[in-house]
Design an enzyme around this catalytic site. Structure first.
Site, mmCIF file in Angstrom:
data_model
loop_
_atom_site.group_PDB
_atom_site.id
_atom_site.type_symbol
_atom_site.label_atom_id
_atom_site.label_comp_id
_atom_site.label_asym_id
_atom_site.label_seq_id
_atom_site.Cartn_x
_atom_site.Cartn_y
_atom_site.Cartn_z
ATOM 1 N N ARG A 110 0.845 -1.197 0.000
ATOM 2 C CA ARG A 110 0.000 0.000 0.000
ATOM 3 C C ARG A 110 0.877 1.242 0.000
ATOM 4 N NH1 ARG A 110 -3.447 0.594 4.819
ATOM 5 N NH2 ARG A 110 -1.572 -0.062 5.915
ATOM 6 N N SER A 179 7.616 -5.466 6.787
ATOM 7 C CA SER A 179 7.265 -6.487 7.788
ATOM 8 C C SER A 179 7.987 -7.810 7.551
ATOM 9 C CB SER A 179 5.741 -6.683 7.809
ATOM 10 O OG SER A 179 5.111 -5.483 8.164
ATOM 11 N N ASP A 232 5.183 -3.021 11.774
ATOM 12 C CA ASP A 232 3.799 -2.605 12.019
ATOM 13 C C ASP A 232 3.515 -2.333 13.495
ATOM 14 O OD1 ASP A 232 4.064 -5.277 12.659
ATOM 15 O OD2 ASP A 232 2.372 -5.967 11.461
#
Length: 510
Positions: A110, A179, A232
């Site tokens: 994203r 991540s 995250d």
């Protein structure tokens, strides 16, 4: 033989037949009771194995705090990695302007643009675009992967308008949520330790992550700087702190689980000589790998771990996260089906690992219909076990309850372990000799993200209940669990803002 004799013989025959039928019925009942007794024995064994008394939870709390100390004292000194993030400035609300985020953590990525208004909780606008990553790029070269990502970022920026362009003298700044396991070397750089989640670009292992992205951005003439490289969980803490200055820790409890918190720099013994003007630094615990002999482990946990791709690893995660809870329940049902035929003919689906996903387990657990119709539907459609009696459906709900309650209460113990380490559990910290009555408890906020907590009501209720059980009412009222959304996106943009090159760098090695 006379008429009376015939009648007498017939009567005896009927009586014998009745006795036979009665014997068969009684035999079936006795056999059925024995089967049910065996199944209930399996349930009792599960309940005993998953028991989380308050005294046991407090032992887990103490073990978590001790392991945190050990992980801060030396590399490899604990199951907890206690990774330095070099994040020493959490967002305060004073951040103003437009910042970007890139969230790469799976088969999609994203890009986000966030406009900050200069006040706490003042996110004026946020735009987001999601793109799938072509499978061939996941195993190709780092140049091809990051060129593809840079291209998407460039197109995203080119769509800007309506006065949202930053002044020409200001370079765009980006928070990069990556991540995957990384050895952080500064707030904006880190070395890739290994790929997971289907990525396998071997030439990039051991390489600096941000440099690869920055090269791709520069090659395309995109005037953008990677200001923060985060995971995250750290993004969740940043987002929580932006909304509430009393936020000291963040926990993700979803498919996987992790936690981070704000630690005093002088407590990070393994990195002596590190100075921050704030006096603190965010530590990424990687708490999924926590282990203690006090954790209530069952034969189902042992089998699940042995059959997993990473045996003897991520032990805490395998007991509390969404990836595994459904499969623990499946293993219990399988054991019961082997002990008895209460589920009817054996279903081969019961032997398929991870076929019962945790959202399905949660749906069965929270089925409040009188006939437990959702339980019946899932057993039939997913496990191919049809026509299950109501009594057995209730048993399934009970299994879900035992497994979920243990997970939630252990998660609560983990949270209190963090609070104990930093002196926010009402005891003054792990090394304090002060009594609880001497401590004035400060308001303490823990940011929480992840579907297991936010979407699973019973899990959330059990976690809150355990928090109060461990801390006591007087202390627990000062601890607030705050749900956040999109720490990996908005949180990363906020960290780009709080570590902007237009503010002074504050992390200095001596």
């Amino acid at each position: 033989m006379g008429r009376r004799g015939v009648v007498a013989v017939a009567a005896v025959g009927v009586a014998v037949a009745a006795c036979v039928v009665a014997g068969v019925v009684v035999g079936k009942r006795v056999k059925s009771r024995r089967k049910w007794k065996r199944v209930m024995g399996v349930l009792r064994e599960l309940e005993e194995g998953c028991e989380t008394t308050v005294s046991r939870l407090r032992q887990v709390v103490d073990a978590m705090a001790v392991e945190m100390h050990a992980g801060l004292a030396s590399e490899g000194g604990s199951k907890l990695k206690m990774l330095l993030t070099f994040v020493d400035n959490l967002p305060t609300g004073s951040e103003k302007g437009i910042y970007y985020a890139l969230d790469l953590g799976g088969t999609n990525f994203r890009v986000l643009r966030v406009q900050l208004g200069g006040q706490r909780s003042s996110i004026l606008s946020s735009d987001v675009e999601r793109q799938p990553i072509p499978p061939e790029l996941m195993t190709g070269t780092s140049e091809d992967l990051f060129d593809f990502i840079a291209s998407a970022l460039q197109q995203f920026v080119e769509k800007e308008g309506n006065g949202s362009e930053p002044p020409p003298i200001r370079r765009r700044e980006l928070g990069f949520t990556f991540s995957f396991p990384v050895k952080q070397t500064s707030v904006s750089s880190g070395i890739l330790i290994k790929w997971t989640k289907g990525f396998a670009i071997e030439s990039m292992v051991g390489q600096e992550v941000t440099e690869s992205l920055q090269r791709a951005l520069d090659k395309r003439g995109l005037d953008m700087r990677v200001a923060a490289l985060v995971n995250d969980t750290v993004g969740t803490l940043a987002l929580g702190h932006y909304h509430d200055e009393d936020t000291v820790a963040a926990v993700i409890i979803g498919t996987g689980t992790n936690a981070c918190y704000l630690e005093r720099t002088d407590a990070i013994i393994k990195c002596q000589g590190l100075l921050t003007t704030s006096g603190g630094m965010v530590v990424n615990m990687e708490w999924g790998n926590f282990w203690s002999s006090h954790l209530p482990r069952t034969s189902y946990d042992i089998d699940l771990d042995a059959e997993s791709p990473n045996p003897n690893d991520q032990g805490f995660e395998k007991m509390i996260s969404g990836m595994y809870l459904g499969d623990i329940v499946r293993r219990v049902i399988l054991r019961m089906s082997e002990e008895s035929d209460i589920f009817g003919p054996a279903s081969s689906r019961l032997s398929m690992a991870f076929i019962l996903r945790t959202p399905l387990m949660a749906a069965m657990h929270e089925d409040d219909s009188p006939e437990l119709t959702e339980v019946a539907r899932i057993l039939n459609d997913v496990l191919e076990i049809p026509d299950v009696p109501l009594k057995v459906r209730k048993l399934i709900v009970k299994i879900c309850d035992v497994v979920t309650r243990r997970a939630a209460r252990l998660a609560a113990a983990g949270i209190v372990g963090i609070l104990k380490k930093i002196g926010r559990d009402g005891s003054g910290g792990i090394s304090s000799g002060r009594s609880r009555s001497d401590i004035r408890m400060r308001r303490t906020v823990v940011a929480i993200e992840g579907g297991l907590y936010s979407s699973y009501t019973l899990f959330r209720e059990y976690l809150h209940e355990a928090l109060t059980d461990i801390l006591g009412d007087d202390i627990a009222q000062h601890v607030i669990l705050m749900v956040t959304e999109d720490g990996s996106g908005i949180g990363a943009a906020l960290l780009a803002a709080s570590h902007s090159s237009y503010s002074v760098d504050t992390v200095q090695p001596l």
